[in-house]
Design a protein around this motif. Structure first.
Motif, mmCIF file in Angstrom:
data_model
loop_
_atom_site.group_PDB
_atom_site.id
_atom_site.type_symbol
_atom_site.label_atom_id
_atom_site.label_comp_id
_atom_site.label_asym_id
_atom_site.label_seq_id
_atom_site.Cartn_x
_atom_site.Cartn_y
_atom_site.Cartn_z
ATOM 1 N N ASP A 51 6.060 5.380 -5.915
ATOM 2 C CA ASP A 51 6.483 6.652 -6.518
ATOM 3 C C ASP A 51 5.640 6.965 -7.751
ATOM 4 O OD1 ASP A 51 8.465 7.073 -4.656
ATOM 5 O OD2 ASP A 51 10.136 6.611 -6.003
ATOM 6 N N HIS A 52 5.432 5.942 -8.579
ATOM 7 C CA HIS A 52 4.746 6.136 -9.853
ATOM 8 C C HIS A 52 3.283 6.524 -9.662
ATOM 9 C CE1 HIS A 52 4.206 5.477 -14.205
ATOM 10 N NE2 HIS A 52 3.021 4.993 -13.872
ATOM 11 N N ILE A 53 2.633 5.923 -8.684
ATOM 12 C CA ILE A 53 1.188 6.152 -8.552
ATOM 13 C C ILE A 53 0.843 7.323 -7.644
ATOM 14 C CG2 ILE A 53 0.761 3.707 -8.971
ATOM 15 C CD1 ILE A 53 0.055 3.400 -6.024
ATOM 16 N N ASP A 62 0.852 -1.183 0.000
ATOM 17 C CA ASP A 62 0.000 0.000 0.000
ATOM 18 C C ASP A 62 0.893 1.239 0.000
ATOM 19 O OD1 ASP A 62 0.933 0.284 2.604
ATOM 20 O OD2 ASP A 62 -0.923 -0.434 3.532
ATOM 21 N N LEU A 63 0.333 2.407 0.294
ATOM 22 C CA LEU A 63 1.108 3.638 0.196
ATOM 23 C C LEU A 63 2.260 3.715 1.194
ATOM 24 C CD1 LEU A 63 -1.511 6.431 -0.548
ATOM 25 C CD2 LEU A 63 -0.171 5.050 -2.124
ATOM 26 N N SER A 64 2.282 2.831 2.190
ATOM 27 C CA SER A 64 3.434 2.796 3.098
ATOM 28 C C SER A 64 4.680 2.289 2.388
ATOM 29 C CB SER A 64 3.126 1.903 4.300
ATOM 30 O OG SER A 64 3.093 0.527 3.913
ATOM 31 N N GLY A 65 4.478 1.529 1.303
ATOM 32 C CA GLY A 65 5.602 0.985 0.546
ATOM 33 C C GLY A 65 6.151 -0.312 1.086
ATOM 34 N N THR A 66 5.537 -0.858 2.127
ATOM 35 C CA THR A 66 6.027 -2.110 2.713
ATOM 36 C C THR A 66 5.415 -3.299 1.982
ATOM 37 O OG1 THR A 66 6.234 -1.083 4.892
ATOM 38 C CG2 THR A 66 6.202 -3.489 4.815
ATOM 39 N N PRO A 67 6.230 -4.130 1.309
ATOM 40 C CA PRO A 67 5.677 -5.271 0.564
ATOM 41 C C PRO A 67 5.296 -6.418 1.487
ATOM 42 C CG PRO A 67 8.063 -5.251 0.360
ATOM 43 C CD PRO A 67 7.698 -4.029 1.161
ATOM 44 N N VAL A 68 4.137 -6.989 1.245
ATOM 45 C CA VAL A 68 3.677 -8.162 1.979
ATOM 46 C C VAL A 68 3.600 -9.311 0.978
ATOM 47 C CG1 VAL A 68 1.832 -9.181 3.354
ATOM 48 C CG2 VAL A 68 2.372 -6.740 3.596
ATOM 49 N N GLY A 92 12.483 -2.222 -2.891
ATOM 50 C CA GLY A 92 12.734 -1.208 -3.908
ATOM 51 C C GLY A 92 11.690 -1.217 -5.010
ATOM 52 N N ALA A 93 11.260 -2.412 -5.414
ATOM 53 C CA ALA A 93 10.216 -2.508 -6.439
ATOM 54 C C ALA A 93 8.926 -1.875 -5.940
ATOM 55 C CB ALA A 93 9.985 -3.970 -6.815
ATOM 56 N N ALA A 94 8.583 -2.149 -4.676
ATOM 57 C CA ALA A 94 7.379 -1.544 -4.105
ATOM 58 C C ALA A 94 7.513 -0.028 -4.055
ATOM 59 C CB ALA A 94 7.131 -2.106 -2.712
ATOM 60 N N CYS A 95 8.686 0.449 -3.639
ATOM 61 C CA CYS A 95 8.928 1.885 -3.539
ATOM 62 C C CYS A 95 8.796 2.563 -4.905
ATOM 63 C CB CYS A 95 10.321 2.120 -2.965
ATOM 64 S SG CYS A 95 10.739 3.848 -2.703
ATOM 65 N N LEU A 101 17.123 -1.497 -7.556
ATOM 66 C CA LEU A 101 15.969 -1.345 -6.672
ATOM 67 C C LEU A 101 16.351 -1.532 -5.210
ATOM 68 C CD1 LEU A 101 13.309 -3.107 -8.900
ATOM 69 C CD2 LEU A 101 13.543 -0.653 -8.445
ATOM 70 N N ALA A 102 17.295 -2.432 -4.931
ATOM 71 C CA ALA A 102 17.775 -2.580 -3.559
ATOM 72 C C ALA A 102 18.445 -1.293 -3.091
ATOM 73 C CB ALA A 102 18.750 -3.750 -3.461
ATOM 74 N N GLY A 103 19.185 -0.648 -3.988
ATOM 75 C CA GLY A 103 19.808 0.631 -3.651
ATOM 76 C C GLY A 103 18.782 1.709 -3.370
ATOM 77 N N LEU A 104 17.696 1.711 -4.142
ATOM 78 C CA LEU A 104 16.605 2.652 -3.901
ATOM 79 C C LEU A 104 16.029 2.440 -2.502
ATOM 80 C CD1 LEU A 104 14.492 4.756 -4.797
ATOM 81 C CD2 LEU A 104 13.207 2.882 -5.851
#
Length: 395
Positions: free
Chosen positions: A381-383, A100-106, A374-377, A192-195
């Motif tokens: 960002d995009h949305i 979700d908007l928190s960016g934490t992937p589940v 990073g992928a979630a982040c 993405l890990a760096g992000l």
């Protein structure tokens, strides 16, 4: 000349995008703190939060009472808000997660990579993506994919461990409704890990950070002001293909002398006179956990590879001038297994003016989940741009 001015609908969401960015940067932030961060009045913040709650973007949760005074609440993602499907394709498995908007992937789905046919793999992942999308409905606004290989735009250019090359990844969204208009965002795992490390990890707050990850070879990214430098087609950060290695050896990428061949499980095997391992990552992990005190050959091999890692990082520090270097994958345990040799080679490779105060090299905190974070982040960002929020509001 194209009109670059935001539409009235987008302009209406500029403040909303800034507030959501503040909530992402400081989880649990209060409305009052957010208002101060954005430089708006408490009345303006109240109105903005109410609009985002009505749009099912943000919600407020009462904070625990701390005694007298006005009760307060924390801002966070709305329970019916937009979602990103974050996908990760690794050497031996793949995963899907929702964020979700928190960016934490589940993590929602996990599966092993057993087939040799890349199209069958993409079909399996596409089927899983379709099922997740059907379950959460119109809340999915982007598919963000991390790949443990070289990518350019939406193509997997090289996947060394499987011997795959030039694979179109757009079939991953083949199962989605044609009118869903959900973008596919593809990125390299190290980038993405760096992000993730720059936004919520060990490099948080650094204006310029270098992240490096060792798996089969080495990759990474330079993150400037929270954004990775991706290049013209998304293929930047292929540090493993800088000619820091043995010029007599040709890399699977086609170039000679690649650093890749000097710093992973394949390099350890070469120093030990053993054949190239089928799984260089598992091979290296096993060696690095062994007691080397009575095994001079293994100790020498680890020292040599850790030294090659330190030398190369020094070259990248001279090139990029980062405030901090973060390590992921096998890079951290490899460095820690031969710290004296690594530090000696790192310092020796730095320009003189850097030696007194070299950029610190620290372990990343996201570990193996860095690429997925990073992928979630990237998807969030995009949305959460002004235009992305405008699109959500009229869905």
């Amino acid at each position: 000349m194209p009109n670059t001015q935001p539409t009235s609908s987008q302009a209406r969401w500029l403040g909303a995008a800034q507030l959501i960015a503040a909530v992402r940067a400081e989880p649990g932030i209060t409305r009052a703190a957010a208002a101060q961060h954005l430089g708006i009045s408490s009345g303006g913040a109240t109105e903005l939060v109410a609009r985002l709650k009505n749009a099912e973007l943000l919600d407020e949760t009462p904070a625990k009472s701390s005694g007298r005074g006005r009760p307060t609440s924390h801002l966070g993602p709305h329970p019916r808000g937009p979602l990103v499907i974050a996908a990760e394709l690794r050497t031996n498995d793949w995963r899907l997660a929702l964020a979700d908007l928190s960016g934490t992937p589940v993590v929602d789905v996990e599966a092993s990579v057993t087939q040799s046919d890349p199209q069958k793999l993409l079909s399996d992942m596409a089927s899983a993506i379709k099922k997740v999308h059907e379950r959460v409905g119109g809340r999915v606004r982007a598919i963000s994919v991390s790949v443990a290989g070289t990518v350019s735009e939406n193509r997997l250019v090289q996947f060394t461990t499987r011997g795959w090359s030039d694979i179109d990844l757009t079939p991953l969204t083949a199962g989605l409704p044609s009118d869903a208009d959900i973008p596919l965002l593809v990125g390299n795992d190290a980038t993405l890990a760096g992000l993730a490390e720059a936004r919520t990890g060990s490099a948080r707050g650094a204006t310029t950070a270098l992240h490096l990850i060792v798996a089969v070879g080495i990759g990474g990214t330079l993150v400037v002001d929270g954004m990775p430098v991706t290049g013209s087609y998304g293929a930047a950060g292929e540090y493993g293909h800088i000619p820091f290695g043995d010029k007599s050896r040709r890399c699977p990428c086609g170039a000679r002398g690649c650093w890749d061949l000097s710093i992973d499980g394949r390099a350890l095997a070469a120093h030990l006179g053993e054949r190239q391992p089928e799984d260089p990552v598992a091979y290296a992990q096993a060696l690095l956990t062994q007691d080397r005190s009575d095994n001079p050959r293994l100790r020498a091999a680890v020292d040599a590879v850790a030294g090659a890692l330190g030398t190369g990082i020094a070259g990248l520090v001279n090139l990029h001038d980062p405030a901090v270097v973060t390590l992921g994958g096998l890079a951290a345990p490899l460095r820690n297994a031969a710290l004296d040799r690594f530090d000696a080679e790192y310092l020796d490779g730095l320009m003189d003016f850097r030696k007194a105060s070299p950029p610190p090299i620290v372990d990343g905190i996201h570990g193996d989940d860095g690429p997925l974070h990073g992928a979630a982040c990237r998807g969030i960002d995009h949305i959460t741009t002004d235009s992305g929020l405008a699109e959500w509001s009229v869905r």
